[in-house]
Each structure stands twice: as structure tokens, then as C-alpha cells.
Design an enzyme around this catalytic site. Structure first.
Site, PDB file in Angstrom:
ATOM      1  N   CYS A   1      32.355  22.269 -16.365  1.00 39.78           N
ATOM      2  CA  CYS A   1      32.768  21.603 -17.972  1.00 39.78           C
ATOM      3  C   CYS A   1      34.047  20.124 -17.722  1.00 39.78           C
ATOM      4  O   CYS A   1      34.407  19.478 -18.236  1.00 39.78           O
ATOM      5  CB  CYS A   1      33.994  22.592 -18.730  1.00 39.78           C
ATOM      6  SG  CYS A   1      32.729  23.845 -19.505  1.00 39.78           S
ATOM      7  N   ALA A   2      34.477  20.563 -16.277  1.00 41.10           N
ATOM      8  CA  ALA A   2      35.532  19.323 -16.417  1.00 41.10           C
ATOM      9  C   ALA A   2      34.676  17.723 -15.274  1.00 41.10           C
ATOM     10  O   ALA A   2      35.665  16.947 -15.249  1.00 41.10           O
ATOM     11  CB  ALA A   2      36.677  19.624 -15.185  1.00 41.10           C
TER      12      ALA A   2
END
Length: 354
Positions: free
Chosen positions: A139-140
Site C-alpha cells: 500500500c505504500a
């Protein structure tokens, strides 16, 4: 300072409502869980209304091998990656041959040669375009991709580079996984393809674009089991800790405060929050830890509602909403958290170049 010239998304073929997904999951798992209806309430608590997938919903209701799913990952990544790139370059008014580097971001499939190489065989990029595939940031990844592209453009002020983010979370779904992590994942995760164009300070743009003033990566030690994959014979099995919102509440406020203070800002001076909407609980944790009103997260909430969690692509979808607005002389914070456990922060500025 580097600028974000454009962000665009590909249109994936299957949009399904949250209710349709919930009914499919109930059909698949009702004989494996007691009180399945009580567990399925998570589908109603995340404020997701619809999501996009690369396969029809009934495809996920039967077993598929890791090899079959990964072959689909490659096929769809090339097809929809090309679409996102073409839309992005058209929006930025930049030609293929002018792109100096491609940062490829993904965590939901594997390929060697990597996807950007396969796309370069089908689109007229220069043969000298640098390829920088980055895998495993989850997700980063979207925020990290923009940050690394900005780093590149600081070193090369005439550069024009792409950040291509592709995540097909649905292809990692495991029909035999009865863990709560898998069930929660089915209520949240979706497929998405996004492309951003980042350019150096010497590149003239036809419209005002947000500049990347500063970036910072933060790694939290000994948190490998918070988020990620267990990779087994059948493919990726999701690791998704219920403690993620608590970790955000305990850590993100201090991280953001130190980052902004280094640049002479505090949270009250940030007008725009370009955050990764990992889920409703994650957004609530951001709001609590940063002491901001819900209206500061409007675009993140809208993206979560319309797309769900597309892993690294999601924050690009939020950023795209901001780029569609007429913003002048204001500052923003781009932020996403992912496996490691880690956080990526970017300080943005809209307005004339300084």
C-alpha cells in the site's frame, strides 16, 4: 523542485457492488464459518460501495493455480498498463520518446522481464529509457514511487519520468484460506492501474502542477508480521493485522510532526491531505492522530467508496482528484503506509515555481 505533471487511471473491465461481493463470499464460505452473517458485517462497515476487478466475479468462485493467476497478472498488467500510460502522457502533453525512466510499482504478481519491459515492446519508448521496477512495498508503493521519481528528477532537472503502479489484489484471493485476514481482505481489496508523470524543475508545463518539496521514508523495526504475504505453493496468502489502526494512532502523528517541522510547517498549515485510504478504520486513525476534520479526507473517502483498497494504486487515485481541481498557493501532505511496517511522506506545494 520536481513537479507531478499528470496522474491517470486505466478503466478495468468489471465493476461490482459491495453487496455483490458480499453475496459471493457468503456463497463460498458459509459452510466453513459459524455465524457467517455476523462476520459479513465487515462488508458494510468500510463504506465501500463498489470495486473494480480484472476477472468476472464468478471466476473467483472456483480454484485456480498460482501459474494461471500469475499469467493473468502479466496479461492484464501489460494491457491496462499501456492504457494508463497513454492517458497519462496525453494529459501531460509529453511524448513517449521524452520519457527518461519508468518506475514500475507492484506487489501482487511477479514477472521477469518485468512488466515495464514488456510494455516497452508495445509502445514507442526510447530504447535508452531506464527501467526501475520496485516490488514489495504494498500500500505504500504509490507514494514511494512518486518520492523516488522526485528524487530522480532532483538529480536530473530536465528529466521526465513515469511511475506506473499496477495491483491486481483479486488475483491473490485464496479460496482455501479461512483466516480472518483473508475474509477482511475480501471486503477491502480491489484491482487498479495508475500512472503518474513526474518532471524536473527545468521542464515547462502548460498548467500549474504540485511540486514535491520534500520526501521522507520511515521504517518501523520488528513489525514484519503487520502486513504482507505468506507465499506458498498456491500463491500469495494475505497477512493483515487488526492492529494496523492502533499502530497508526500511536505513530503517525509524531512522524508527520517531525517531517513538517523540518520543513518549517505544522499540520495546521496543510490544506490538502493526499492519503492512502486503506479502509474506514485507517482513515479514522489518520483523522484522530493528525487532529484534522473529516472534510480534509473527502477525496480519500470518495476513492475508498468508489474503488476500495487498490493497494499502491489507491493514493494515486486520490492524487488524481486533487489534480483535477484548481488549486493555487497551497500545501499538501501525501502519505501511505505499507509492509515493513513503513510510511512514506511527501510535502507538496501548489502554485508558481519557486
Amino acid at each position: 523542485m520536481p513537479s507531478i505533471a499528470a496522474v491517470e487511471l486505466a478503466e478495468l473491465p468489471y465493476r461490482v457492488s459491495q453487496k455483490e461481493v458480499m453475496n459471493a463470499i457468503k456463497c463460498m464460505f458459509q459452510h466453513r464459518y459459524e455465524h457467517i452473517d455476523r462476520l459479513l458485517c465487515i462488508f458494510e462497515h468500510d463504506h465501500i460501495q463498489s470495486r473494480t476487478f480484472v476477472q468476472p466475479l464468478d471466476w473467483y468462485m472456483t480454484e485456480h493455480s498460482f501459474a494461471e493467476k500469475n499469467a493473468l497478472y502479466i496479461e492484464h498488467a501489460v494491457r491496462y498498463g499501456k492504457e494508463a500510460i497513454e492517458r497519462c502522457l496525453q494529459s501531460a502533453n509529453i511524448h513517449f520518446e521524452d520519457i527518461e525512466a519508468i518506475f514500475y510499482i507492484s506487489t501482487t504478481g511477479i514477472a521477469t522481464p518485468s512488466i515495464e519491459a514488456r510494455i516497452m515492446n508495445e509502445l514507442p519508448f526510447s530504447i535508452h529509457t531506464k527501467r526501475i521496477p520496485i516490488w514489495g512495498l504494498g500500500c505504500a508503493g504509490g507514494a514511494a514511487g512518486i518520492a523516488r521519481a522526485a528524487d530522480y528528477c532532483r538529480a536530473y532537472p530536465k528529466a521526465k519520468v513515469l511511475v506506473l503502479s499496477i495491483e491486481f489484489c483479486s488475483l491473490t484471493f485464496q479460496l482455501d484460506d479461512v483466516s480472518k485476514s483473508n475474509l477482511i481482505g475480501t471486503s477491502l481489496f480491489a484491482d487498479g492501474v495508475g500512472c503518474a508523470c513526474v518532471v524536473g524543475d527545468d521542464v515547462q508545463l502548460r498548467s500549474i502542477a504540485p511540486q514535491v518539496i520534500d520526501t521522507q521514508s520511515m521504517f518501523m523495526r520488528n513489525m514484519e508480521d503487520v502486513m504482507g504475504w505468506d507465499i506458498k505453493d498456491k500463491g500469495f496468502y494475505v497477512v493483515f493485522s487488526r492492529h494496523i489502526p492502533t499502530i497508526i494512532r500511536q505513530s503517525i502523528g509524531g512522524m508527520v510532526e517531525l517531517f513538517l517541522r523540518k520543513n518549517g510547517f505544522d499540520v495546521s498549515q496543510i490544506e490538502h491531505f493526499v492519503v492512502h485510504p486503506g479502509g474506514k478504520k485507517v482513515l479514522d486513525a489518520y483523522q484522530d492522530s493528525l487532529h484534522i476534520d473529516e472534510n480534509k479526507l473527502t477525496y480519500a473517502i470518495h476513492v475508498l467508496r468508489e474503488y476500495g483498497n487498490m493497494s499502491s494504486v489507491t493514493v494515486l487515485a486520490v492524487l488524481r482528484r486533487f489534480l483535477q481541481q484548481s488549486i493555487t498557493q497551497q500545501h499538501g501532505l501525501m502519505m501511505a503506509m505499507g509492509p515493513g511496517f513503513s510510511c512514506e511522506l511527501l510535502l507538496l506545494k501548489w502554485g508558481e515555481k519557486s
